[in-house]
Design a protein around this motif. Structure first.
Motif, PDB file in Angstrom:
ATOM      1  N   THR A  18       2.459  85.850  46.565  1.00 50.81           N
ATOM      2  CA  THR A  18       3.609  85.918  47.513  1.00 50.81           C
ATOM      3  C   THR A  18       3.473  87.349  48.163  1.00 50.81           C
ATOM      4  OG1 THR A  18       4.526  85.300  45.427  1.00 50.81           O
ATOM      5  CG2 THR A  18       5.858  86.013  47.228  1.00 50.81           C
ATOM      6  N   PHE A  19       3.291  87.402  49.716  1.00 43.55           N
ATOM      7  CA  PHE A  19       3.058  88.416  50.394  1.00 43.55           C
ATOM      8  C   PHE A  19       4.320  89.222  50.492  1.00 43.55           C
ATOM      9  CE2 PHE A  19      -0.057  85.615  52.493  1.00 43.55           C
ATOM     10  CZ  PHE A  19      -1.003  85.771  51.622  1.00 43.55           C
ATOM     11  N   ASN A  20       4.220  90.685  50.439  1.00 46.80           N
ATOM     12  CA  ASN A  20       5.231  91.615  50.892  1.00 46.80           C
ATOM     13  C   ASN A  20       5.442  91.879  51.979  1.00 46.80           C
ATOM     14  OD1 ASN A  20       5.463  91.500  47.898  1.00 46.80           O
ATOM     15  ND2 ASN A  20       4.210  93.314  47.775  1.00 46.80           N
TER      16      ASN A  20
ATOM     17  N   VAL B 242       3.601  88.965  61.312  1.00 52.30           N
ATOM     18  CA  VAL B 242       3.329  87.574  61.025  1.00 52.30           C
ATOM     19  C   VAL B 242       3.824  87.448  59.893  1.00 52.30           C
ATOM     20  CG1 VAL B 242       2.256  85.329  61.381  1.00 52.30           C
ATOM     21  CG2 VAL B 242       1.520  87.277  62.984  1.00 52.30           C
ATOM     22  N   THR B 243       4.771  86.704  59.487  1.00 51.65           N
ATOM     23  CA  THR B 243       5.416  86.587  57.904  1.00 51.65           C
ATOM     24  C   THR B 243       4.531  85.532  57.261  1.00 51.65           C
ATOM     25  OG1 THR B 243       7.054  84.949  58.501  1.00 51.65           O
ATOM     26  CG2 THR B 243       7.746  87.123  58.739  1.00 51.65           C
ATOM     27  N   GLN B 244       4.782  85.474  56.171  1.00 50.65           N
ATOM     28  CA  GLN B 244       3.894  84.460  55.099  1.00 50.65           C
ATOM     29  C   GLN B 244       4.338  82.931  55.820  1.00 50.65           C
ATOM     30  OE1 GLN B 244       4.471  84.866  51.082  1.00 50.65           O
ATOM     31  NE2 GLN B 244       2.871  83.214  50.480  1.00 50.65           N
ATOM     32  N   ALA B 245       5.648  82.606  55.764  1.00 46.80           N
ATOM     33  CA  ALA B 245       5.761  81.304  56.282  1.00 46.80           C
ATOM     34  C   ALA B 245       4.924  80.918  57.664  1.00 46.80           C
ATOM     35  CB  ALA B 245       7.421  81.132  56.381  1.00 46.80           C
ATOM     36  N   GLN B 246       5.045  82.083  58.446  1.00 46.72           N
ATOM     37  CA  GLN B 246       4.535  81.795  59.807  1.00 46.72           C
ATOM     38  C   GLN B 246       2.937  81.655  59.513  1.00 46.72           C
ATOM     39  OE1 GLN B 246       6.122  85.098  61.721  1.00 46.72           O
ATOM     40  NE2 GLN B 246       7.442  83.869  63.129  1.00 46.72           N
TER      41      GLN B 246
ATOM     42  N   ALA C  18       0.556  76.563  63.992  1.00 47.23           N
ATOM     43  CA  ALA C  18       0.654  77.020  65.488  1.00 47.23           C
ATOM     44  C   ALA C  18       0.724  78.634  65.253  1.00 47.23           C
ATOM     45  CB  ALA C  18       1.605  76.415  65.933  1.00 47.23           C
ATOM     46  N   SER C  19       1.586  78.893  64.581  1.00 52.13           N
ATOM     47  CA  SER C  19       1.693  80.404  64.443  1.00 52.13           C
ATOM     48  C   SER C  19       0.715  81.333  63.887  1.00 52.13           C
ATOM     49  CB  SER C  19       3.140  80.751  63.756  1.00 52.13           C
ATOM     50  OG  SER C  19       3.190  79.993  62.449  1.00 52.13           O
ATOM     51  N   PHE C  20      -0.122  80.690  62.919  1.00 49.51           N
ATOM     52  CA  PHE C  20      -1.525  81.415  62.409  1.00 49.51           C
ATOM     53  C   PHE C  20      -2.397  81.378  63.398  1.00 49.51           C
ATOM     54  CE2 PHE C  20      -5.381  81.206  59.657  1.00 49.51           C
ATOM     55  CZ  PHE C  20      -5.366  82.237  59.139  1.00 49.51           C
TER      56      PHE C  20
ATOM     57  N   ALA D  87      -7.318  83.300  52.852  1.00 52.69           N
ATOM     58  CA  ALA D  87      -6.427  83.688  51.888  1.00 52.69           C
ATOM     59  C   ALA D  87      -4.991  83.930  52.458  1.00 52.69           C
ATOM     60  CB  ALA D  87      -6.639  84.952  51.334  1.00 52.69           C
ATOM     61  N   LEU D  88      -4.930  84.361  53.948  1.00 57.08           N
ATOM     62  CA  LEU D  88      -3.713  84.675  54.489  1.00 57.08           C
ATOM     63  C   LEU D  88      -3.109  83.292  54.801  1.00 57.08           C
ATOM     64  CD1 LEU D  88      -4.401  87.507  56.946  1.00 57.08           C
ATOM     65  CD2 LEU D  88      -2.589  87.694  55.052  1.00 57.08           C
ATOM     66  N   ASN D  89      -3.736  82.380  55.102  1.00 56.89           N
ATOM     67  CA  ASN D  89      -3.478  81.064  55.583  1.00 56.89           C
ATOM     68  C   ASN D  89      -3.015  80.356  54.498  1.00 56.89           C
ATOM     69  OD1 ASN D  89      -4.840  78.097  56.942  1.00 56.89           O
ATOM     70  ND2 ASN D  89      -2.771  78.940  57.512  1.00 56.89           N
ATOM     71  N   SER D  90      -3.804  80.329  53.045  1.00 55.37           N
ATOM     72  CA  SER D  90      -3.587  79.353  52.064  1.00 55.37           C
ATOM     73  C   SER D  90      -2.512  80.008  51.139  1.00 55.37           C
ATOM     74  CB  SER D  90      -4.691  78.895  51.600  1.00 55.37           C
ATOM     75  OG  SER D  90      -5.453  80.158  50.982  1.00 55.37           O
ATOM     76  N   ALA D  91      -2.544  81.255  51.099  1.00 56.53           N
ATOM     77  CA  ALA D  91      -1.789  82.351  50.188  1.00 56.53           C
ATOM     78  C   ALA D  91      -2.416  81.730  48.749  1.00 56.53           C
ATOM     79  CB  ALA D  91      -0.463  82.028  50.387  1.00 56.53           C
TER      80      ALA D  91
END
Lengths: 333, 285
Positions: free
Chosen positions: A152-154, A160-164, A169-171, A238-242
């Motif tokens: 869970t990113f802070n 660019v937020t975690q959801a994005q 498209a936003s990644f 990792a950013l993409n898949s969290a």
């Protein structure tokens, strides 16, 4: 390098590259299908890792079998940074890249002395060791063991937020710029004096040594640089898949990057990227038939036996032959 | 090591020795890290399973595995290794990796993905009284066959002319060729032998480990480490390294169960940093 190239044409090339890098940001506007966009992103991330190992292979003749180590390690570091240390996402990414690169430098200091085949095995063993560590019972509170580590990113990464980050498209801009950075690093290093020293060392190490060149430090630097490029790919994944799991450290992950690199051909900086895109496309096409491994295996055997220099090498060979043929006919006239 | 459970401890090194010496043989002759070795071992185990279903006799299973192994090995040598011998190590290694990817699903197709269990043949099924303790016969048999095979291999390498040629090619391929050794014919024989060893290990492992599709991949990394630690091109070194490796793993599990999985990698790092050429007297580069 072409000796006739003038500063003017060089600036032109630079401009063209920047233009392509800028235009690339708008690809999601054209390619609106989320599935294919995601596929291209997967190919690009695999490609960034493949460019790293392709650089090391072409410049030093060293093949990193344990690519997975530097894909999984930054992913876990990112997860640990956000969950255990409570860092913001920007600092966690910095920590992951820095930590992974430093560890690579430490491991490299030990392994770049080895001959190519033992080198390959040592890096493979390092990846396996990390995999074992991540599944150890004592590490379970930190790494989540076999279940993996959900992150869970802070805050946000450069806005660019975690959801994005999770959406193709936003990644895209993050992945695209990361890939451009990796390609730029690989290209600059290849065409610098440093790259020349590396290639000369690979050709005849003894001769370089008695000509007064140090052969150890450049190789260590190349290893660290290659690991950094692979780490960028790892962080982006990792950013993409969290999510980070022991599978990231598995030989198969590294195998994907290795095969992609060889399919594309390492003699051109962008060859491994082409290979990775082809490989990802092939995986999708083969996966649809339900015989993923079987067809991958056959494709690997056929491509490696038939195209020794990979797809990019093949394209260049055809291009050169065509140009030579045209020149020949010009001269005949 | 001499505790009542010693056969349990010795059987893993025994198995590893057979596999690793096969891998080292192929490497010595063809300069190839054979990533398909684990898959061949798995294939041997499955053929052993089928052979047993047919005949309830280990002898029969061995025959079939050996025949299939020999056939496959000839194809492997003639169609893969020989045409690719001018290519770089890595290309050929990854071609064998591709072959392993092909063998895996083929095995799934034929035998399914459910782990199978193989019974030891009736002759070897019971247990035996030895020095006041009961031992399962099959374990003793496994150990005897494992080390027996390696002794036979060592004797072959040391005392026959073909064995001498094999050692010569492993150490100095060019000089051996110049002195008139027919490396192509020799490598056909040796690749068959090495592949046969993988199959044999698979058949032997059947009753001891369960036969499942992942068995090849897990053991492959161990074998690769053993061959590198033993010294590339050194078959004796590989045998010695397999024994050391097997025991380090087994002892590690007893003494430090929580971190024992790391022991093999530490072994590899320590040995290669101390002796980059490996334990044995390997290739003169």
């Amino acid at each position: 390098m072409n000796t006739r190239s003038t500063t003017g044409s060089r600036a032109g090339w630079l401009g063209l590259c920047l233009l392509v890098a800028l235009l690339g940001l708008f690809i999601p506007k054209v390619l609106t299908d989320n599935f294919y966009l995601g596929l291209v992103i997967n190919g690009m991330l695999l490609g960034a890792a493949a460019v790293g190992i392709g650089f090391l292979m072409h410049q030093c003749g060293l093949v990193m079998f344990g690519v997975a180590a530097f894909i999984g390690l930054p992913a876990y570091l990112l997860g640990l940074g956000t969950s255990q240390l409570g860092l913001g996402l920007n600092s966690a990414v910095t920590l992951a890249l820095l930590g992974s690169t430093l560890i690579a430098a430490a491991i490299g200091a030990l392994v770049v002395r080895a001959r190519p085949l033992p080198f390959a095995m040592l890096t493979l063993a390092f990846a396996q060791m990390l995999k074992s560590i991540s599944t150890l019972q004592v590490m379970r509170p930190l790494t989540g063991g076999d279940d993996g580590l959900t992150m869970t990113f802070n805050g946000s990464f450069l806005g660019v937020t975690q959801a994005q980050l999770a959406k193709a498209a936003s990644f895209w801009p993050v992945a695209w710029l990361g890939l451009c950075a990796v390609l730029a690093i690989a290209w600059l290093a290849t065409h610098s004096r440093f790259g020349q020293v590396l290639r000369a060392t690979q050709a005849n190490e003894e001769r370089m040594r008695f000509s007064g060149f140090d052969t150890y430090w450049p190789r260590l630097l190349a290893f660290t640089l290659a690991s950094f490029m692979v780490s960028v790919a790892g962080v982006l994944m990792a950013l993409n898949s969290a999510f980070a799991s022991p599978e990231l450290l598995d030989f198969a992950t590294g195998g994907n990057a290795l095969v992609a690199m060889l399919v594309g051909g390492a003699s051109q900086v962008a060859g491994p990227l082409l290979g990775a895109l082809l490989y990802t496309w092939g995986q999708d096409a083969f996966g649809a038939t339900g015989h993923l491994e079987l067809l991958t295996g056959i494709a690997v055997v056929v491509v490696l036996s038939a195209f020794p220099k990979g797809a990019m090498g093949f394209v260049f060979q055809v291009w050169r032959r065509l140009r030579a043929a045209r020149r020949g006919s010009d001269a005949a006239r | 090591l001499a505790s009542p459970s010693w056969p349990t401890r010795w059987r893993w090194p025994a198995l590893l020795t057979i596999l690793a010496s096969g891998l080292a043989l192929i490497f010595g002759l063809r300069d190839v890290m054979n990533f398909a070795h684990g898959a061949l071992y798995m294939l041997g185990a499955y053929l052993g399973f089928s052979g047993q279903q047919g005949a309830q006799l280990l002898g029969r299973a061995d025959d079939r595995a050996a025949a299939a192994g020999g056939w496959w090995a000839s194809v492997f040598e003639l169609a893969v290794l020989r045409p690719l011998q001018k290519r770089s190590h890595m290309d050929v290694a990854l071609v064998t990796f591709g072959l392993a990817l092909i063998i895996g699903p083929a095995v799934h197709k034929i035998w399914g993905t459910v782990p199978l269990s193989v019974e030891a043949p009736a002759v070897l099924a019971g247990s035996i009284q030895l020095l006041g303790t009961q031992y399962p016969v099959y374990r003793l048999f496994l150990i005897a066959v494992g080390f027996g095979t390696c002794l036979a291999l060592a004797a072959w390498l040391k005392y026959t002319r073909t064995g001498m040629y094999t050692r010569a090619v492993s150490q100095q391929p060019h000089v051996a060729r110049m002195m008139g050794v027919n490396t192509d014919r020799l490598s056909l024989l040796v690749v068959c032998l090495g592949t046969g060893f993988a199959g044999l290990a698979g058949v032997l492992a059947g009753p001891y480990l369960s036969v499942d599709p992942g068995m090849g991949a897990t053991i492959l990394i161990s074998c690769l480490i053993v061959v590198v630690v033993g010294g590339l091109g050194s078959i004796g070194g590989a045998i010695a390294a397999a024994v050391v490796y097997g025991f380090i793993q087994v002892i590690g599990t007893v003494l430090f169960p929580s971190v024992a999985v790391l022991a093999p990698y530490l072994l590899l790092f320590i040995v290669l940093l101390w002796r980059p050429q490996g334990l044995g007297r390997g290739r003169v580069s």
